[in-house]
Design a protein around this motif. Sequence first.
Motif, PDB file in Angstrom:
ATOM      1  N   GLU A   1       6.326   7.323  -3.079  1.00 18.89           N
ATOM      2  CA  GLU A   1       7.328   8.376  -3.036  1.00 18.89           C
ATOM      3  C   GLU A   1       8.503   7.999  -3.931  1.00 18.89           C
ATOM      4  O   GLU A   1       8.947   6.852  -3.930  1.00 18.89           O
ATOM      5  N   PHE A   2       8.984   8.987  -4.682  1.00 22.81           N
ATOM      6  CA  PHE A   2      10.159   8.820  -5.534  1.00 22.81           C
ATOM      7  C   PHE A   2      11.271   9.727  -5.030  1.00 22.81           C
ATOM      8  O   PHE A   2      11.031  10.904  -4.758  1.00 22.81           O
ATOM      9  N   PHE A   3      12.498   9.195  -4.936  1.00 22.57           N
ATOM     10  CA  PHE A   3      13.679   9.999  -4.622  1.00 22.57           C
ATOM     11  C   PHE A   3      14.584   9.993  -5.852  1.00 22.57           C
ATOM     12  O   PHE A   3      14.956   8.925  -6.341  1.00 22.57           O
ATOM     13  N   PHE A   4      14.948  11.173  -6.342  1.00 21.42           N
ATOM     14  CA  PHE A   4      15.798  11.265  -7.525  1.00 21.42           C
ATOM     15  C   PHE A   4      17.082  12.007  -7.184  1.00 21.42           C
ATOM     16  O   PHE A   4      17.050  13.154  -6.747  1.00 21.42           O
ATOM     17  N   ASN A   5      18.214  11.335  -7.415  1.00 21.32           N
ATOM     18  CA  ASN A   5      19.519  11.950  -7.191  1.00 21.32           C
ATOM     19  C   ASN A   5      20.190  12.330  -8.500  1.00 21.32           C
ATOM     20  O   ASN A   5      21.138  13.098  -8.515  1.00 21.32           O
ATOM     21  N   CYS A   6      19.759  11.731  -9.603  1.00 20.41           N
ATOM     22  CA  CYS A   6      20.281  12.102 -10.916  1.00 20.41           C
ATOM     23  C   CYS A   6      19.123  12.440 -11.833  1.00 20.41           C
ATOM     24  O   CYS A   6      18.180  13.033 -11.396  1.00 20.41           O
TER      25      CYS A   6
ATOM     26  N   LEU B   1      13.345  15.721  -5.172  1.00 24.36           N
ATOM     27  CA  LEU B   1      14.326  15.979  -6.220  1.00 24.36           C
ATOM     28  C   LEU B   1      15.604  16.536  -5.607  1.00 24.36           C
ATOM     29  O   LEU B   1      15.580  17.594  -4.987  1.00 24.36           O
ATOM     30  N   GLN B   2      16.690  15.825  -5.786  1.00 23.68           N
ATOM     31  CA  GLN B   2      17.994  16.287  -5.316  1.00 23.68           C
ATOM     32  C   GLN B   2      18.932  16.380  -6.512  1.00 23.68           C
ATOM     33  O   GLN B   2      20.049  15.901  -6.488  1.00 23.68           O
ATOM     34  N   ILE B   3      18.428  16.995  -7.552  1.00 23.71           N
ATOM     35  CA  ILE B   3      19.135  17.058  -8.828  1.00 23.71           C
ATOM     36  C   ILE B   3      19.665  18.472  -9.029  1.00 23.71           C
ATOM     37  O   ILE B   3      18.921  19.441  -8.909  1.00 23.71           O
TER      38      ILE B   3
ATOM     39  N   GLN C   1       0.824  -1.209   0.000  1.00 21.67           N
ATOM     40  CA  GLN C   1       0.000   0.000   0.000  1.00 21.67           C
ATOM     41  C   GLN C   1       0.859   1.260   0.000  1.00 21.67           C
ATOM     42  O   GLN C   1       0.423   2.309  -0.474  1.00 21.67           O
ATOM     43  N   PHE C   2       2.091   1.155   0.551  1.00 20.64           N
ATOM     44  CA  PHE C   2       3.001   2.297   0.644  1.00 20.64           C
ATOM     45  C   PHE C   2       4.347   1.898   0.049  1.00 20.64           C
ATOM     46  O   PHE C   2       4.925   0.892   0.448  1.00 20.64           O
ATOM     47  N   LEU C   3       4.838   2.718  -0.890  1.00 22.67           N
ATOM     48  CA  LEU C   3       6.077   2.361  -1.587  1.00 22.67           C
ATOM     49  C   LEU C   3       6.955   3.595  -1.773  1.00 22.67           C
ATOM     50  O   LEU C   3       6.495   4.636  -2.242  1.00 22.67           O
ATOM     51  N   THR C   4       8.232   3.460  -1.388  1.00 26.02           N
ATOM     52  CA  THR C   4       9.220   4.524  -1.600  1.00 26.02           C
ATOM     53  C   THR C   4      10.362   3.951  -2.424  1.00 26.02           C
ATOM     54  O   THR C   4      10.928   2.914  -2.076  1.00 26.02           O
ATOM     55  N   LEU C   5      10.690   4.622  -3.523  1.00 26.84           N
ATOM     56  CA  LEU C   5      11.710   4.122  -4.444  1.00 26.84           C
ATOM     57  C   LEU C   5      12.780   5.171  -4.712  1.00 26.84           C
ATOM     58  O   LEU C   5      12.505   6.370  -4.705  1.00 26.84           O
ATOM     59  N   ASP C   6      13.973   4.707  -4.991  1.00 23.28           N
ATOM     60  CA  ASP C   6      15.094   5.557  -5.354  1.00 23.28           C
ATOM     61  C   ASP C   6      15.415   5.326  -6.825  1.00 23.28           C
ATOM     62  O   ASP C   6      15.671   4.188  -7.226  1.00 23.28           O
ATOM     63  N   GLU C   7      15.380   6.396  -7.636  1.00 20.97           N
ATOM     64  CA  GLU C   7      15.764   6.294  -9.049  1.00 20.97           C
ATOM     65  C   GLU C   7      15.011   5.189  -9.778  1.00 20.97           C
ATOM     66  O   GLU C   7      15.582   4.195 -10.196  1.00 20.97           O
ATOM     67  N   CYS C   8      13.721   5.352  -9.911  1.00 26.47           N
ATOM     68  CA  CYS C   8      12.917   4.326 -10.584  1.00 26.47           C
ATOM     69  C   CYS C   8      13.294   4.246 -12.064  1.00 26.47           C
ATOM     70  O   CYS C   8      13.064   5.180 -12.817  1.00 26.47           O
ATOM     71  N   GLU C   9      13.879   3.132 -12.465  1.00 29.07           N
ATOM     72  CA  GLU C   9      14.277   2.943 -13.855  1.00 29.07           C
ATOM     73  C   GLU C   9      13.738   1.625 -14.410  1.00 29.07           C
ATOM     74  O   GLU C   9      14.032   1.252 -15.535  1.00 29.07           O
ATOM     75  N   ASP C  10      12.985   0.912 -13.613  1.00 25.56           N
ATOM     76  CA  ASP C  10      12.496  -0.404 -13.999  1.00 25.56           C
ATOM     77  C   ASP C  10      11.490  -0.273 -15.134  1.00 25.56           C
ATOM     78  O   ASP C  10      10.567   0.526 -15.081  1.00 25.56           O
ATOM     79  N   THR C  11      11.677  -1.068 -16.177  1.00 27.42           N
ATOM     80  CA  THR C  11      10.739  -1.045 -17.299  1.00 27.42           C
ATOM     81  C   THR C  11       9.788  -2.239 -17.264  1.00 27.42           C
ATOM     82  O   THR C  11       8.871  -2.321 -18.059  1.00 27.42           O
TER      83      THR C  11
END
Length: 200
Positions: A81-86, A110-112, A59-69
């Motif tokens: 929640e999405f965390f983006f470093n690049c 966003l930490q870009i 029900q709750f999901l936090t991901l780092d750099e989602c690139e999965d196709t």
Amino acid sequence: MDLLDGCSALEDLEIFVISFHEYPEVLEIDDRNLPKLVKATVLFCGALYIPVKAFRNVQFLTLDECEDTDIHVFPNLIHMEFFFNCSIKWSVVLDMLNHCPKLQTVVFELQIYDDNDEVWPDPGFVPECFSSHLNKCYIKGYTGEECQMRFVRYVMQNSTSLRTMIICSRYDQNHERRLEVITELASYTRSSAVCELLFK
């Protein structure tokens, strides 16, 4: 994997990995290993690849750099929640949203510092959650880059249930640029009559 296979009653899983491996390793987690999982946080995995489909029942999901196709439907997901470093791969983000029919809240951290985002795609679809459940979108570290502006406009124009759009700008943004961004955001059409735009 042996440890996870023995945790069939696990409800909350956090995975933080600092990896220095030259070649990626795959952690073959399957949703059948964790049938009662409610919340999953997967951050800073470096060279460790974990397929997001392993968490499709949460029900709750936090991901780092989602690139999965290889994305499957997340039938129970209400908070993501999405965390983006690049750079941000917007096509993957939109695909994820399109597979979360009950999503109520989405948060972007966003930490870009460079504008390396993928060119904004023409999705040609509106995620199901936009017209049924999505009521809050929160973007932290907003810089007003073109792709970010287009994403906000896309959400506001297509989310009929949206109640709150919160934009938290990068602290080092100058006053003139911040005013330009606010003015443009405020001009966007909103499909939801009760949508409130908050800029911090």
